[in-house]
Each structure stands twice: as structure tokens, then as C-alpha cells.
Motif scaffolding. Structure first.
Motif, PDB file in Angstrom:
ATOM      1  N   ALA A 164       0.772  -1.125  -0.083  1.00 47.08           N
ATOM      2  CA  ALA A 164       0.024  -0.002   0.005  1.00 47.08           C
ATOM      3  C   ALA A 164       0.898   1.373   0.052  1.00 47.08           C
ATOM      4  O   ALA A 164       0.536   2.299   0.043  1.00 47.08           O
ATOM      5  CB  ALA A 164      -1.049   0.045   1.177  1.00 47.08           C
ATOM      6  N   ASP A 165       2.191   1.248  -0.302  1.00 52.87           N
ATOM      7  CA  ASP A 165       3.215   2.193  -0.357  1.00 52.87           C
ATOM      8  C   ASP A 165       2.936   2.947   1.140  1.00 52.87           C
ATOM      9  O   ASP A 165       2.937   4.315   1.013  1.00 52.87           O
ATOM     10  CB  ASP A 165       2.771   3.244  -1.574  1.00 52.87           C
ATOM     11  CG  ASP A 165       3.996   3.875  -1.955  1.00 52.87           C
ATOM     12  OD1 ASP A 165       5.065   3.726  -1.691  1.00 52.87           O
ATOM     13  OD2 ASP A 165       3.652   5.056  -2.385  1.00 52.87           O
ATOM     14  N   PRO A 166       3.350   2.476   2.005  1.00 46.39           N
ATOM     15  CA  PRO A 166       3.354   2.918   3.399  1.00 46.39           C
ATOM     16  C   PRO A 166       4.568   3.978   3.335  1.00 46.39           C
ATOM     17  O   PRO A 166       5.670   3.611   2.934  1.00 46.39           O
ATOM     18  CB  PRO A 166       3.391   2.013   4.301  1.00 46.39           C
ATOM     19  CG  PRO A 166       4.196   0.818   3.448  1.00 46.39           C
ATOM     20  CD  PRO A 166       3.836   0.799   2.113  1.00 46.39           C
ATOM     21  N   PRO A 167       4.620   5.043   4.151  1.00 49.73           N
ATOM     22  CA  PRO A 167       5.748   5.614   4.499  1.00 49.73           C
ATOM     23  C   PRO A 167       6.867   5.237   5.539  1.00 49.73           C
ATOM     24  O   PRO A 167       7.914   5.652   5.424  1.00 49.73           O
ATOM     25  CB  PRO A 167       5.276   7.325   5.097  1.00 49.73           C
ATOM     26  CG  PRO A 167       4.077   6.488   5.794  1.00 49.73           C
ATOM     27  CD  PRO A 167       3.386   5.537   4.909  1.00 49.73           C
ATOM     28  N   VAL A 168       6.206   4.293   6.250  1.00 47.93           N
ATOM     29  CA  VAL A 168       6.968   3.671   7.484  1.00 47.93           C
ATOM     30  C   VAL A 168       7.008   2.302   7.051  1.00 47.93           C
ATOM     31  O   VAL A 168       5.943   1.514   6.911  1.00 47.93           O
ATOM     32  CB  VAL A 168       6.474   4.126   8.771  1.00 47.93           C
ATOM     33  CG1 VAL A 168       7.299   3.218   9.657  1.00 47.93           C
ATOM     34  CG2 VAL A 168       6.691   5.622   8.730  1.00 47.93           C
ATOM     35  N   LEU A 169       8.101   1.475   7.326  1.00 44.51           N
ATOM     36  CA  LEU A 169       8.231  -0.008   7.376  1.00 44.51           C
ATOM     37  C   LEU A 169       8.841  -0.596   8.587  1.00 44.51           C
ATOM     38  O   LEU A 169      10.176   0.035   8.930  1.00 44.51           O
ATOM     39  CB  LEU A 169       9.260  -0.255   6.137  1.00 44.51           C
ATOM     40  CG  LEU A 169       9.262  -2.019   5.999  1.00 44.51           C
ATOM     41  CD1 LEU A 169       7.947  -2.743   5.555  1.00 44.51           C
ATOM     42  CD2 LEU A 169      10.299  -2.039   4.680  1.00 44.51           C
ATOM     43  N   LEU A 170       8.275  -1.167   9.397  1.00 51.23           N
ATOM     44  CA  LEU A 170       8.758  -1.878  10.692  1.00 51.23           C
ATOM     45  C   LEU A 170       9.312  -3.216  10.409  1.00 51.23           C
ATOM     46  O   LEU A 170       8.377  -4.053  10.058  1.00 51.23           O
ATOM     47  CB  LEU A 170       7.982  -1.836  11.759  1.00 51.23           C
ATOM     48  CG  LEU A 170       7.096  -0.328  11.889  1.00 51.23           C
ATOM     49  CD1 LEU A 170       6.225  -0.594  13.184  1.00 51.23           C
ATOM     50  CD2 LEU A 170       8.275   0.619  12.574  1.00 51.23           C
ATOM     51  N   MET A 171      10.497  -3.607  11.047  1.00 52.47           N
ATOM     52  CA  MET A 171      10.822  -5.061  10.747  1.00 52.47           C
ATOM     53  C   MET A 171      11.525  -5.522  11.865  1.00 52.47           C
ATOM     54  O   MET A 171      12.288  -4.955  12.396  1.00 52.47           O
ATOM     55  CB  MET A 171      11.957  -5.035   9.442  1.00 52.47           C
ATOM     56  CG  MET A 171      11.674  -4.234   8.509  1.00 52.47           C
ATOM     57  SD  MET A 171      12.955  -4.249   6.936  1.00 52.47           S
ATOM     58  CE  MET A 171      12.529  -5.930   6.516  1.00 52.47           C
ATOM     59  N   ASP A 172      10.750  -6.566  12.507  1.00 49.51           N
ATOM     60  CA  ASP A 172      11.144  -7.256  13.915  1.00 49.51           C
ATOM     61  C   ASP A 172      11.743  -8.447  13.747  1.00 49.51           C
ATOM     62  O   ASP A 172      11.500  -9.671  13.198  1.00 49.51           O
ATOM     63  CB  ASP A 172       9.755  -7.450  14.540  1.00 49.51           C
ATOM     64  CG  ASP A 172      10.053  -7.998  16.071  1.00 49.51           C
ATOM     65  OD1 ASP A 172      11.187  -8.076  16.298  1.00 49.51           O
ATOM     66  OD2 ASP A 172       8.963  -8.489  16.579  1.00 49.51           O
ATOM     67  N   GLU A 173      13.123  -8.253  13.699  1.00 50.26           N
ATOM     68  CA  GLU A 173      14.338  -9.558  13.366  1.00 50.26           C
ATOM     69  C   GLU A 173      13.720 -10.255  12.174  1.00 50.26           C
ATOM     70  O   GLU A 173      13.539 -11.361  12.171  1.00 50.26           O
ATOM     71  CB  GLU A 173      14.268 -10.421  14.656  1.00 50.26           C
ATOM     72  CG  GLU A 173      14.850  -9.696  15.818  1.00 50.26           C
ATOM     73  CD  GLU A 173      15.412 -10.457  16.962  1.00 50.26           C
ATOM     74  OE1 GLU A 173      16.332 -11.325  16.715  1.00 50.26           O
ATOM     75  OE2 GLU A 173      15.208 -10.131  18.005  1.00 50.26           O
ATOM     76  N   PRO A 174      13.784  -9.410  11.256  1.00 50.39           N
ATOM     77  CA  PRO A 174      13.243 -10.371   9.738  1.00 50.39           C
ATOM     78  C   PRO A 174      14.057 -11.352   9.265  1.00 50.39           C
ATOM     79  O   PRO A 174      13.476 -12.212   8.579  1.00 50.39           O
ATOM     80  CB  PRO A 174      13.006  -9.060   8.924  1.00 50.39           C
ATOM     81  CG  PRO A 174      13.977  -8.085   9.328  1.00 50.39           C
ATOM     82  CD  PRO A 174      14.093  -8.285  10.954  1.00 50.39           C
TER      83      PRO A 174
END
Length: 405
Positions: A164-174
Motif C-alpha cells: 500500500a506504499d506506506p511511508p514507514v516500514l517496521l521490521m522485527d528481526e526479519p
């Protein structure tokens, strides 16, 4: 981190954010103030129980803060509807977190469908994202997660988070659930993707070396979500702010220094190439003119398929269509430590370097990497070096002068 496009990310600001769980004596996160600039990758790292994952999850309100305010851009998201907030933030967890009975296309289109996008737009976006993460839409679109490797699943997880083209990407120990070689490739892919999309990325990792490789900046947490130091990897390694930081990075500091130099910082050597079914005699002549002992066979898009010796090429009339799946390949964003690990598993004395599209751009000789690493280790630990010419060479810098060995 520089990007090929205008920054598409938004800043993140936490003001006096606190999380107190029930039946716990102290807060998991205590009055945290933190600002993350738009378009940066910021890595959260620290010992278990330091509040790094709690902090990450409070940004998208998977964990509700006890008090304080959270802003994304100029938008106060502290009291927003949590579901709507999460639809505007990408989130990646271990193993991709894919729905197992949905195809890749359906997984990627999950949030766009919720947002009411039409089928044609979702299909176009899905194809675009699969290509962005290095997967062929025709090959992978209809697959189920169980029919893909862990690395491929994780790539789909990143594509879904960006849908969805978000401005923020959160990554939890990916990347913690994949093997070391796949992990390096996923790290490099993330860096290449970020160059194109310019999001604000926050990544939690337990690995300080990964934090220094991926992060434009690194936050080192101690118990209670206390920020011991927040800065660039170079700043932290050169000037640890507290005794806690010195102890935390201590044993890994020397190796982490190796993440500060990338393959792109080193001059590459030219490669003699060939294509499938090309007359071997022509290829051998070309290699001998270039004083090459090896030839790289490439496909129509310039991607390496095999790396045979000149003698192997000369033994057959036409260049073979053989594909070597164990080629030592690194990206420009790979660290010298990554490159050395790949080289030691191969027998060509170096590694091929490919760009984000997989096209061959040169090769890096193992002797060159070892000389640079030796110089960095000398700089990092001059008092531990046993040879007297250290001072005469101004910190071992002569190891990096001149061409590749």
C-alpha cells in the motif's frame, strides 16, 4: 542513505513514551524520547529485555503505550484507530508471516484489498513489487508459501509490507530465521530496495553486526528502553558513549569495523565474459588477450550463470549451458566481511559482483579484500599488532594502496 527517488518516508517521533506492563516492577520502556528522520534506516539493538521490540510495536500500536505521544510525520497517531494506523504502516516479521493457504499474489494484495483498491491496480502493484524484491511474477505469483524457500518467503513478506506504499516500514528481526548466506543476500536486497523506495525503516535485531550494516543510524538500548547511544555506526564504533556501550559492542567491535567498508568502496576488476553456445575458440582467445584464467558465462541480461576456467572452456567446442547454483556472488552493498565469507566457500579466488538487477559488473579478488581487512584490523587494534612497521606505514594504510594483488 541515498535513494534513487525522492524520499517517500515520514519521520517518526516518540515523546516521553512509557510502557508499564501489569505485574512488573519496572517499566519495559521508561519516558523514551526518540526522533527518526524520514528516509533513514534505523536499527534497534540491545540485550534481551531492553525494550527494543516493545518500542517498535508501540509505533504501530501492536503494543499500546501507557503514556506519551507518538508522531508519524506531523500526525499524532497515539489516539488513532489502531487498525487504520496499521494499514498505513508496513510490518515484517520472521519468516515473512505469510498466510499459508493464500498464494503469493493474494498475500501481497491483502492490505490493498482492505483499502478498496480495484483488481487491476492490485495486480499491477503485485507484479511491480515482486520484481522489486527479485522474484519473477510469472514464476512465483501463484505459489503457496510452502513451495518457496525461507529467503523467498521473506522477500514476499517485504513485498506485502510495501503493497500500500506506506511511508514507514517496521521490521522485527526479519532475517534471523534464515541461513547465513541467505541472510546476507536479504540484507543486501533490503539496502537495494531502500535505494529505490526511500521509506523510513525501523529494524529490530539482536545482531550488532547486522545493525551496523543495515542502519544509517543505530540505537543501543539498555534495560527500561533507555537509549545508551544513538548515532551512525562509525560514530558508535569510534566513540562509545558509555561503559554499557563499550561492553555491549566489545567483542564484536573489531568485526563490526569490517561492515563500514562495502564492496562498492573497492575498485573492481574487469571480467572476461561469454554467452551460451558461443564458439569456445573465440572465448579462449578473448580471455588470453585479457590475461584471464577464468571466464564468466552470462545470460541475455548479463547475469552470471557459471564461472569456468579457460581450460574448461577450451575442452568443448561451444560454451556450455551449465548453471552453477553455488556461484560466489556479492552485491555492491555487501560488506567486506560478507565478501570474504562468500569467497572462502568458493575456489575461484574471489567473488563476482552484481547490481540490483543481478547484472555482472566486475569481480573482487580475495587478496585485495584480505589486505583491506588487515589494514582495518591494524587501525582498530594498533596496540595488539606485533610488527614494528605499523608506525612507519601510518597505521597500516599501505595495505590498501595500489591495485589488486
Amino acid at each position: 542513505m541515498t535513494t534513487d527517488t525522492d524520499t517517500a518516508g515520514s519521520s517518526i517521533r516518540l515523546e516521553r513514551v512509557r510502557k508499564q506492563y501489569k505485574r512488573q516492577d519496572g517499566p519495559a520502556v521508561d519516558d523514551l524520547d526518540l526522533t527518526i528522520e524520514a528516509g533513514e534506516i534505523v536499527a534497534f539493538v540491545g540485550p534481551s529485555g531492553c525494550g527494543k521490540t516493545t518500542t517498535l510495536k508501540m509505533i504501530n500500536r501492536l503494543v499500546e503505550p501507557t503514556s506519551g505521544r507518538i508522531y508519524i510525520g506531523d500526525r499524532d497517531v497515539t489516539d488513532e484507530d489502531p487498525d487504520r494506523l496499521r494499514q498505513s504502516i508496513g510490518y515484517v516479521i520472521q519468516s515473512g508471516g505469510l498466510f499459508p493457504h493464500w498464494t503469493v499474489e493474494r498475500n501481497i494484495g491483502a492490505i490493498p484489498r482492505v483499502l478498496g483498491w480495484d483488481k487491476a491496480t492490485i495486480a499491477q502493484r503485485t507484479e511491480e513489487l515482486l520484481r522489486l524484491v527479485g522474484l519473477d511474477p510469472d514464476e512465483f505469483g501463484d505459489r503457496l508459501p510452502k513451495d518457496m524457500s525461507g529467503g523467498q518467503q521473506q522477500r514476499v513478506g517485504v513485498a506485502r509490507a510495501l503493497a500500500a506504499d506506506p511511508p514507514v516500514l517496521l521490521m522485527d528481526e526479519p532475517f534471523s530465521a534464515v541461513d547465513p548466506i541467505t541472510r546476507v543476500r536479504l540484507q543486501d536486497s533490503l539496502i537495494e530496495i531502500q535505494k529505490k523506495v526511500g521509506k523510513t525503516i525501523v529494524i529490530v535485531t539482536h545482531d550488532f553486526e547486522e545493525a551496523t550494516k543495515l542502519g544509517d543510524k543505530v540505537v543501543i538500548f539498555s534495560k527500561g528502553g533507555h537509549v545508551e547511544q544513538y548515532g551512525t555506526p562509525a560514530e558508535i564504533l569510534a566513540n562509545p558513549a558509555t561503559d554499557f556501550v563499550k561492553e555491549f559492542i566489545g567483542s564484536g567491535a573489531t568485526l563490526a569495523q569490517l561492515t563500514l567498508t562495502r564492496v562498492k568502496d573497492v575498485e573492481l576488476e574487469a571480467v572476461t565474459t561469454a554467452t551460451v553456445n558461443e564458439p569456445s575458440e573465440v572465448v579462449v582467445d578473448r580471455a588470453r588477450v585479457a590475461s584471464s584464467s577464468w571466464v564468466v558465462v552470462v545470460d541475455e541480461r548479463g547475469r552470471p550463470r557459471a564461472w569456468p576456467s579457460v581450460e574448461e572452456i577450451a575442452s568443448v567446442p561451444l560454451v556450455s549451458a551449465y548453471v552453477d547454483t553455488r556461484l560466489p556472488v556479492v552485491a555492491p552493498s555487501s560488506t567486506l566481511q560478507d565478501a570474504l565469507d562468500v569467497m572462502l566457500a568458493a575456489n575461484q579466488g574471489g567473488a563476482l559482483v552484481t547490481n540490483g538487477e543481478g547484472t555482472l559488473i566486475g569481480w573482487l579478488r580475495i587478496g585485495r579484500v584480505i589486505d583491506i581487512i588487515r589494514g582495518q584490523l591494524d587501525e582498530a587494534q594498533p596496540d595488539e599488532i606485533g610488527y614494528t612497521e605499523y608506525a612507519a606505514t601510518e597505521g597500516g594504510q599501505t595495505a590498501t594502496d595500489g591495485g589488486a594483488p
